[in-house]
Design a protein around this motif. Structure first.
Motif, PDB file in Angstrom:
ATOM      1  N   HIS A 156      -9.716  -2.713  -1.709  1.00 15.57           N
ATOM      2  CA  HIS A 156      -8.996  -1.401  -2.048  1.00 15.57           C
ATOM      3  C   HIS A 156      -7.825  -1.277  -1.140  1.00 15.57           C
ATOM      4  O   HIS A 156      -6.737  -0.928  -1.531  1.00 15.57           O
ATOM      5  N   GLU A 157      -7.869  -2.013   0.167  1.00 10.55           N
ATOM      6  CA  GLU A 157      -6.609  -2.294   0.936  1.00 10.55           C
ATOM      7  C   GLU A 157      -5.552  -3.067   0.223  1.00 10.55           C
ATOM      8  O   GLU A 157      -4.321  -2.693   0.149  1.00 10.55           O
ATOM      9  N   LEU A 158      -6.107  -4.319  -0.652  1.00  8.65           N
ATOM     10  CA  LEU A 158      -4.937  -4.960  -1.324  1.00  8.65           C
ATOM     11  C   LEU A 158      -4.227  -3.823  -2.436  1.00  8.65           C
ATOM     12  O   LEU A 158      -3.045  -4.088  -2.649  1.00  8.65           O
ATOM     13  N   CYS A 159      -5.112  -3.191  -2.911  1.00 10.05           N
ATOM     14  CA  CYS A 159      -4.549  -2.338  -4.238  1.00 10.05           C
ATOM     15  C   CYS A 159      -3.726  -1.228  -3.686  1.00 10.05           C
ATOM     16  O   CYS A 159      -2.553  -1.090  -4.201  1.00 10.05           O
ATOM     17  N   TYR A 160      -3.977  -0.630  -2.467  1.00  7.58           N
ATOM     18  CA  TYR A 160      -2.974   0.185  -2.051  1.00  7.58           C
ATOM     19  C   TYR A 160      -1.614  -0.467  -1.465  1.00  7.58           C
ATOM     20  O   TYR A 160      -0.683   0.321  -1.791  1.00  7.58           O
ATOM     21  N   TRP A 161      -1.877  -1.654  -0.883  1.00  4.79           N
ATOM     22  CA  TRP A 161      -0.727  -2.275  -0.567  1.00  4.79           C
ATOM     23  C   TRP A 161       0.347  -2.671  -1.581  1.00  4.79           C
ATOM     24  O   TRP A 161       1.527  -2.534  -1.582  1.00  4.79           O
ATOM     25  N   ARG A 162      -0.576  -3.012  -2.705  1.00  5.05           N
ATOM     26  CA  ARG A 162       0.348  -3.352  -3.993  1.00  5.05           C
ATOM     27  C   ARG A 162       1.063  -2.273  -4.520  1.00  5.05           C
ATOM     28  O   ARG A 162       2.305  -2.323  -4.913  1.00  5.05           O
ATOM     29  N   SER A 163       0.542  -1.092  -4.215  1.00  8.63           N
ATOM     30  CA  SER A 163       1.240   0.404  -4.935  1.00  8.63           C
ATOM     31  C   SER A 163       2.634   0.589  -4.247  1.00  8.63           C
ATOM     32  O   SER A 163       3.467   0.696  -4.753  1.00  8.63           O
ATOM     33  N   SER A 164       2.353   0.225  -2.667  1.00  7.87           N
ATOM     34  CA  SER A 164       3.480   0.468  -1.893  1.00  7.87           C
ATOM     35  C   SER A 164       4.638  -0.545  -2.117  1.00  7.87           C
ATOM     36  O   SER A 164       5.700  -0.321  -2.099  1.00  7.87           O
TER      37      SER A 164
END
Length: 234
Positions: A163-171
């Motif tokens: 999940h953390e990777l997914c959110y960082w990708r979005s940013s």
């Protein structure tokens, strides 16, 4: 930045300042808040900057502490040259000793009031190497000396990591990082990027002799901490 194993697309020195801000949301706050916190300490005259390439610590601290003495260490000649260019904008240039050296083989014979080690630790591969480097940093600080450290902290085996990777990708994509660039960053974990979780980092700092450890900034998986060696009075 620890350039010899830095893997975020190996940006050229001409694009580094822009690209690092696209990847790390609130990048400048890590350094601006460090300078603000340091004004609470009466002795901040001798600084050791571990991973000084790029020059953001030197630029920020040089503005706030123009009469201080800095030892700037990095393994990359090119990134130290970028740091030197960065501080040309300062009205009063601080005294800086430049040291091009691998951080793991660093031997410092001086004692410093403050050490900064930003966005370096996750590029050190093994836990023993991380422990050794943190102990070297602690040994280079006077009693009541202050360490500012930031790094990617994560448990790569946890479900939340995805999940953390997914959110960082979005940013990153929102800030203009391309999908191919993101994929290279994602694939760097366990290859050239070796985070540990925050709890383990705090335990390593305690082992090294830091008795007061406080978080002061967080963005995605990056935590910034201020750690004081031994007892202190602010």
């Amino acid at each position: 930045m620890y350039r010899s194993i830095y893997s975020w697309d190996s940006p050229s020195v001409n694009t580094y300042q822009q690209s690092i801000r696209q990847k790390i949301i609130g990048y400048d706050l890590i350094y601006d808040m460090m300078a603000s916190i340091l004004h609470n300490f009466t002795a901040a005259n001798k600084f050791l900057v571990v991973g000084a390439g790029g020059g953001q610590e030197l630029l920020t601290l040089g503005k706030s502490f123009p009469s201080a003495h800095f030892t700037a260490v990095d393994s990359s000649k090119e990134m130290l040259e970028l740091a030197a260019k960065q501080i040309e904008s300062l009205p009063h240039r601080p005294t800086i000793m430049w040291v091009e050296k691998d951080l793991l083989s660093l031997r410092v014979n001086e004692v410093f009031d403050v050490v900064s080690c930003h966005l370096v630790l996750h590029f050190i591969k093994s836990l023993d190497q991380k422990r050794t480097m943190l102990q070297k940093i602690a040994d280079s600080l006077k009693e009541n000396g202050v360490l500012f450290i930031s790094s990617i902290n994560a448990d790569l085996t946890s479900q939340t990591f995805k999940h953390e990777l997914c959110y960082w990708r979005s940013s990153m994509l929102h800030n203009g990082i391309g999908e191919d660039h993101w994929q290279r960053f994602e694939q760097s974990f366990s290859v050239t990027t070796h985070p540990i979780n925050l709890e383990l980092l705090i335990n390593l700092l305690k082992e090294a002799g830091f008795t007061t450890i406080l978080p002061y900034f967080k963005t995605h998986m990056i935590d910034a901490l201020v750690a004081i060696k031994g007892e202190t009075t602010i």
